[in-house]
Enzyme design. Sequence first.
Site, mmCIF file in Angstrom:
data_model
loop_
_atom_site.group_PDB
_atom_site.id
_atom_site.type_symbol
_atom_site.label_atom_id
_atom_site.label_comp_id
_atom_site.label_asym_id
_atom_site.label_seq_id
_atom_site.Cartn_x
_atom_site.Cartn_y
_atom_site.Cartn_z
ATOM 1 N N ASP A 414 0.859 -1.186 0.000
ATOM 2 C CA ASP A 414 0.000 0.000 0.000
ATOM 3 C C ASP A 414 0.893 1.233 0.000
ATOM 4 O O ASP A 414 1.590 1.513 0.981
ATOM 5 C CB ASP A 414 -0.896 -0.036 1.241
ATOM 6 C CG ASP A 414 -1.911 1.092 1.290
ATOM 7 O OD1 ASP A 414 -1.719 2.106 0.586
ATOM 8 O OD2 ASP A 414 -2.889 0.972 2.050
ATOM 9 N N HIS A 415 0.863 1.983 -1.105
ATOM 10 C CA HIS A 415 1.775 3.119 -1.252
ATOM 11 C C HIS A 415 1.386 4.298 -0.358
ATOM 12 O O HIS A 415 2.135 5.275 -0.252
ATOM 13 C CB HIS A 415 1.826 3.569 -2.714
ATOM 14 C CG HIS A 415 3.126 4.166 -3.108
ATOM 15 N ND1 HIS A 415 4.041 4.672 -2.205
ATOM 16 C CD2 HIS A 415 3.689 4.358 -4.332
ATOM 17 C CE1 HIS A 415 5.090 5.134 -2.841
ATOM 18 N NE2 HIS A 415 4.908 4.958 -4.133
ATOM 19 N N ARG A 416 0.242 4.236 0.282
ATOM 20 C CA ARG A 416 -0.100 5.274 1.259
ATOM 21 C C ARG A 416 0.703 5.116 2.533
ATOM 22 O O ARG A 416 0.951 6.093 3.253
ATOM 23 C CB ARG A 416 -1.600 5.215 1.592
ATOM 24 C CG ARG A 416 -2.538 5.449 0.415
ATOM 25 C CD ARG A 416 -3.975 5.181 0.825
ATOM 26 N NE ARG A 416 -4.156 3.818 1.314
ATOM 27 C CZ ARG A 416 -5.288 3.368 1.853
ATOM 28 N NH1 ARG A 416 -6.343 4.167 1.957
ATOM 29 N NH2 ARG A 416 -5.384 2.115 2.260
#
Length: 444
Positions: A414-416
């Site tokens: 998850d790039h968040r």
Amino acid sequence: MPKEFKLPDLGEGIHEGEIVEVLVAVGDRVREGQTVLVVETDKATTEIPSPVTGTVHEIRVKPGDTVQVGSVLITFLEEGDTKGPTFGVQVGEKTGQTVVLPGEGGTEAAAVGSPAKDLSAAPPTSEGPVPASPSTRRLARELGVDLRRVTPTGPAGQVTSEDVRAYAEYVKRAPEAPPKPAPPTGAPPPVPPEPEMAAPSPEAPFPATVERRPLRSVRRTTSRQMARSWSQIPHVSHEETADITELDALRRRHKGEIEAAGGALSLTVFLLKAAAAALKAFPRFNAVLDTDSEEILLKRFYHIGVAVDTDRGLIVPVIRDVDRKSITELARELRSLAQKTREGKAGREDMTEGTFTITNVGALGGTGMSPIINYPQVAILGTARARLQPVVRGDLDRYEIVPRLILPLVLTFDHRVLDGADAAQFLKFVVDVLEDPGRMLLQV
């Protein structure tokens, strides 16, 4: 007055279920704790017990219905309670009951299911609900077998899967009806009736080549879960390979003794151990993102889910506290849990609270994959098939080419919450552990 029985809370994150089987009929006497319904969710197949001792007053669901937690399923008249409106009842087979439900100005008939297909001329061997596990009931539905016609051989009169298969085989071998006599010599051959053609569907120009199947149970839940994950999580993948030649040699050396201890020493067992070590070293991979509070919740326990291919679809049971268990313990637990999951016997406690997921498709082939994160987790580790490949050792001045067993790995994150550099370090850690199995004794 009738007591309403509602679909109870079936566990973490479960809001609905599909009615698989109704085991009682209107007018049946039941005891508290007796199974009255079988409900299937994305987590497991669950037998729902009666909350009271009394009489079935009204059935409001049928097989195939999707019901929400809190929906009224059945009403009961408890023992000693004779009040309540009068209902007409047409009693048929327990698995295909037609009941009359209350309506305005009188009564209104409602069909609940359809009678089980009669596979034999012999009468049913018993009356009332048949003792059988959810997996056995599912098998009976798939084979078209009426459980009440099957002679049970299990403990306490329980019908087993073997009983169902044996009965289905018996019916298959039953003599067919004699052929119709041929017409007298010289008589004109009978004209076959013209087949009735169904009206074409407005959605499909060739209805005969289109089969409609309802999106149900595990497949429906998987569809929703994957759509939610894909729409809310910005997925990024990082790929790497691991030389598992030494690891596989270790696995083959100790495979027999692990099997003797009741386990199966698969590659996934080592992946579990390596992942737990990496999650400890990189705790943000063992987390969830709380978007409301804008906080990252780091979890200090290591419950790792393992994707299992079943006849109902892909299901992810969870092995708890992986960091605290030995290779032998993990090999036993993984084997047992995978078998329970495929048989539909995994409980809610086997399917919840996962913090990270592993999916290993190596047994099915392929050179790579792109797994979708199991929401609300923030990462998933996938592996494809390990293959012997030529590997160059040394440098340009002096080198050798040797065969090595190479495993493809991919980490989707998850790039968040995580960045590419985090993923590269995490996956390198996993690779280092797999390439040097002795590190598993030091890292976890």
